[in-house]
Structures are given as C-alpha cells and as structure tokens.
Design a protein around this motif. Structure first.
Motif, mmCIF file in Angstrom:
data_model
loop_
_atom_site.group_PDB
_atom_site.id
_atom_site.type_symbol
_atom_site.label_atom_id
_atom_site.label_comp_id
_atom_site.label_asym_id
_atom_site.label_seq_id
_atom_site.Cartn_x
_atom_site.Cartn_y
_atom_site.Cartn_z
ATOM 1 N N VAL A 24 0.846 -1.200 0.000
ATOM 2 C CA VAL A 24 0.000 0.000 0.000
ATOM 3 C C VAL A 24 0.878 1.245 0.000
ATOM 4 O O VAL A 24 0.658 2.182 -0.770
ATOM 5 N N VAL A 25 1.911 1.250 0.838
ATOM 6 C CA VAL A 25 2.820 2.393 0.919
ATOM 7 C C VAL A 25 3.550 2.565 -0.411
ATOM 8 O O VAL A 25 3.656 3.687 -0.932
ATOM 9 N N GLU A 26 4.026 1.470 -0.976
ATOM 10 C CA GLU A 26 4.733 1.534 -2.262
ATOM 11 C C GLU A 26 3.817 2.039 -3.374
ATOM 12 O O GLU A 26 4.248 2.795 -4.248
ATOM 13 N N ARG A 27 2.562 1.629 -3.347
ATOM 14 C CA ARG A 27 1.604 2.086 -4.364
ATOM 15 C C ARG A 27 1.417 3.599 -4.289
ATOM 16 O O ARG A 27 1.388 4.278 -5.306
ATOM 17 N N PHE A 28 1.293 4.141 -3.070
ATOM 18 C CA PHE A 28 1.158 5.594 -2.919
ATOM 19 C C PHE A 28 2.419 6.313 -3.379
ATOM 20 O O PHE A 28 2.337 7.356 -4.030
ATOM 21 N N GLU A 29 3.585 5.781 -3.062
ATOM 22 C CA GLU A 29 4.841 6.394 -3.507
ATOM 23 C C GLU A 29 4.906 6.439 -5.023
ATOM 24 O O GLU A 29 5.292 7.453 -5.606
ATOM 25 N N THR A 30 4.527 5.340 -5.671
ATOM 26 C CA THR A 30 4.565 5.266 -7.134
ATOM 27 C C THR A 30 3.615 6.276 -7.764
ATOM 28 O O THR A 30 3.983 6.972 -8.714
ATOM 29 N N THR A 31 2.404 6.380 -7.246
ATOM 30 C CA THR A 31 1.453 7.321 -7.839
ATOM 31 C C THR A 31 1.875 8.764 -7.613
ATOM 32 O O THR A 31 1.665 9.610 -8.481
ATOM 33 N N ILE A 32 2.482 9.058 -6.481
ATOM 34 C CA ILE A 32 2.961 10.419 -6.216
ATOM 35 C C ILE A 32 4.122 10.758 -7.139
ATOM 36 O O ILE A 32 4.185 11.854 -7.691
ATOM 37 N N GLU A 33 5.037 9.813 -7.334
ATOM 38 C CA GLU A 33 6.169 10.047 -8.235
ATOM 39 C C GLU A 33 5.701 10.295 -9.659
ATOM 40 O O GLU A 33 6.265 11.117 -10.373
ATOM 41 N N LYS A 34 4.670 9.579 -10.100
ATOM 42 C CA LYS A 34 4.137 9.754 -11.451
ATOM 43 C C LYS A 34 3.267 11.004 -11.567
ATOM 44 O O LYS A 34 2.913 11.414 -12.662
ATOM 45 N N GLY A 35 2.908 11.583 -10.426
ATOM 46 C CA GLY A 35 2.022 12.736 -10.433
ATOM 47 C C GLY A 35 0.579 12.360 -10.711
ATOM 48 O O GLY A 35 -0.219 13.167 -11.159
ATOM 49 N N GLU A 36 0.254 11.105 -10.472
ATOM 50 C CA GLU A 36 -1.069 10.579 -10.763
ATOM 51 C C GLU A 36 -1.797 10.263 -9.465
ATOM 52 O O GLU A 36 -1.918 9.111 -9.063
ATOM 53 N N LEU A 37 -2.285 11.272 -8.787
ATOM 54 C CA LEU A 37 -2.908 11.060 -7.489
ATOM 55 C C LEU A 37 -4.237 10.308 -7.576
ATOM 56 O O LEU A 37 -4.657 9.678 -6.620
ATOM 57 N N LEU A 38 -4.902 10.365 -8.711
ATOM 58 C CA LEU A 38 -6.177 9.671 -8.854
ATOM 59 C C LEU A 38 -6.014 8.257 -9.406
ATOM 60 O O LEU A 38 -7.004 7.582 -9.678
ATOM 61 N N SER A 39 -4.795 7.814 -9.589
ATOM 62 C CA SER A 39 -4.502 6.446 -10.049
ATOM 63 C C SER A 39 -5.253 6.069 -11.319
ATOM 64 O O SER A 39 -5.780 4.974 -11.448
ATOM 65 N N GLY A 40 -5.341 6.977 -12.254
ATOM 66 C CA GLY A 40 -5.990 6.682 -13.527
ATOM 67 C C GLY A 40 -7.502 6.673 -13.476
ATOM 68 O O GLY A 40 -8.155 6.160 -14.379
ATOM 69 N N ARG A 41 -8.074 7.239 -12.446
ATOM 70 C CA ARG A 41 -9.536 7.216 -12.298
ATOM 71 C C ARG A 41 -10.224 8.428 -12.922
ATOM 72 O O ARG A 41 -11.446 8.541 -12.857
ATOM 73 N N GLU A 42 -9.468 9.326 -13.518
ATOM 74 C CA GLU A 42 -10.065 10.529 -14.093
ATOM 75 C C GLU A 42 -11.203 10.224 -15.062
ATOM 76 O O GLU A 42 -12.259 10.865 -14.988
ATOM 77 N N PRO A 43 -11.039 9.256 -15.984
ATOM 78 C CA PRO A 43 -12.157 8.989 -16.917
ATOM 79 C C PRO A 43 -13.432 8.529 -16.200
ATOM 80 O O PRO A 43 -14.536 8.865 -16.625
ATOM 81 N N PHE A 44 -13.272 7.776 -15.107
ATOM 82 C CA PHE A 44 -14.440 7.319 -14.361
ATOM 83 C C PHE A 44 -15.147 8.500 -13.711
ATOM 84 O O PHE A 44 -16.375 8.620 -13.775
ATOM 85 N N TYR A 45 -14.369 9.351 -13.068
ATOM 86 C CA TYR A 45 -14.942 10.506 -12.373
ATOM 87 C C TYR A 45 -15.594 11.462 -13.369
ATOM 88 O O TYR A 45 -16.675 11.986 -13.128
ATOM 89 N N GLU A 46 -14.916 11.688 -14.508
ATOM 90 C CA GLU A 46 -15.463 12.596 -15.514
ATOM 91 C C GLU A 46 -16.778 12.076 -16.077
ATOM 92 O O GLU A 46 -17.733 12.843 -16.250
ATOM 93 N N LEU A 47 -16.844 10.768 -16.366
ATOM 94 C CA LEU A 47 -18.085 10.198 -16.885
ATOM 95 C C LEU A 47 -19.203 10.317 -15.861
ATOM 96 O O LEU A 47 -20.336 10.691 -16.199
ATOM 97 N N ALA A 48 -18.912 10.016 -14.602
ATOM 98 C CA ALA A 48 -19.935 10.106 -13.554
ATOM 99 C C ALA A 48 -20.457 11.535 -13.436
ATOM 100 O O ALA A 48 -21.675 11.754 -13.331
ATOM 101 N N ILE A 49 -19.569 12.505 -13.474
ATOM 102 C CA ILE A 49 -19.994 13.912 -13.361
ATOM 103 C C ILE A 49 -20.784 14.333 -14.594
ATOM 104 O O ILE A 49 -21.801 15.026 -14.487
ATOM 105 N N ASP A 50 -20.335 13.909 -15.788
ATOM 106 C CA ASP A 50 -21.085 14.221 -17.005
ATOM 107 C C ASP A 50 -22.494 13.633 -16.960
ATOM 108 O O ASP A 50 -23.465 14.295 -17.344
#
Length: 183
Positions: A22-48
């Motif tokens: 879990v800690v390593e996963r958070f470190e990886t996403t922070i290093e990539k600058g991807e705090l939403l872990s690729g969930r942007e399309p899901f969130y955008e569709l739900a809001i649309d």
C-alpha cells in the motif's frame, strides 16, 4: 494518531510484508504525479452523467452502461462496472436526492452508534467495531466502491445490524424498568 498508525503499519509489515505494498503504491502514484490512479475517466463520466439528470439520476446501472458504450472500446481494454467512488456513482445513477438519502442514513446510524457508545456503562466491543467499520466504509466510498462489493457491504450491513439490535435491546430494558410509563 497518525504517528501511531504509521508505526502500526510498519510493525504489522514485519509479520505481513504485503502491507507495505500500500505504501509503495502511494509512492509510485505520487512520483508519477497521478494522485487519482488513472480514475479521471471514471470521475469525468460520472460527473457528465450527473449533469444530465441532477435530481433523480440516470437509473441504476447507468454508469456501467455508459462506460461500456462510450469509453470502454476507445480507451480501456476491459469494462468497469463502477466509478471507483460511491458518491459520484450515486450522483450519476440516483441523483442528488438519492445521494442525500444515502448520506442521511449513513451519517444518522454513525451518530446513533456514537451515542450508544457514549451511554454504555462498560465497553461494548461490538458497538466500537461497528462504529469503526462504518467510518471506514464511508471513507472508502471516496476511492472505491464498497457499496457494490459484497465483501465490504455485507460487513457494513452487519455493523448496522449491531446498532439496530442495541437500540432494540435498550428499548426493552427501558420498558422493563418503567412498565407503567406511556411512551
């Protein structure tokens, strides 16, 4: 509390090394600058979808249907059934009315659980477990979809049952102690 949690994770990881994943996963996403872990399309569709029908939503299963017809074939190689956020999914499927109803019930049972714990003469581990799991469940709703996952919502409903049972038992105790009082 946070310091105790961090120390607890590292102590637990000495017995179960997978905990550090879990800690390593958070470190990886922070290093990539991807705090939403690729969930942007899901969130955008739900809001649309929510923007189309704000009050009562698009109906149960609408997110999955639209995801599979609009996004699945063009971006992802596999279909998702949920938005990875219960609150956004409820907004798009049952609208603001349904989300408010869900929040009133969820927060209401947590408040009732908290009051039961405060009014107990001795520690009731079941009520404390119930309270902790309900908090966990509602927080997890921000990053996952425990409402659509039987392993998560079954325990949630059991924890609600613990609270309801305590309320019933408290009522029975009151009625037996005060048989002549009119309620």
């Amino acid at each position: 509390v946070a310091l105790v949690g961090v120390v607890g994770i590292f102590v637990l990881s000495s017995f179960m090394p997978q905990v550090l994943n879990v800690v390593e996963r958070f470190e990886t996403t922070i290093e990539k600058g991807e705090l939403l872990s690729g969930r942007e399309p899901f969130y955008e569709l739900a809001i649309d979808l929510w923007n189309k029908h704000k009050f009562f939503g698009n109906g149960w299963g609408a997110f999955s249907y639209y995801f599979q017809t609009e996004i699945y074939t063009s971006v992802f190689t596999y279909g998702y059934l949920d938005a990875h956020n219960v609150y956004l999914q409820l907004l798009c499927e049952i609208g603001i009315v349904g989300l408010i109803f869900f929040l009133i019930l969820g927060l209401g049972i947590i408040i009732k659980n908290s009051n039961l714990i405060k009014n107990q003469k001795e520690n009731n581990l079941l009520l404390m477990f119930s309270f902790a799991y309900q908090i966990y469940f509602l927080l997890y709703c921000f990053s996952g979809n425990p409402l659509y996952d039987i392993q998560a919502y079954a325990v949630y409903f059991i924890s609600i049952g613990i609270v309801l049972n305590s309320i019933i038992e408290k009522g029975k105790e009151y009625r037996s102690a005060n048989p002549n009082k009119v309620e």
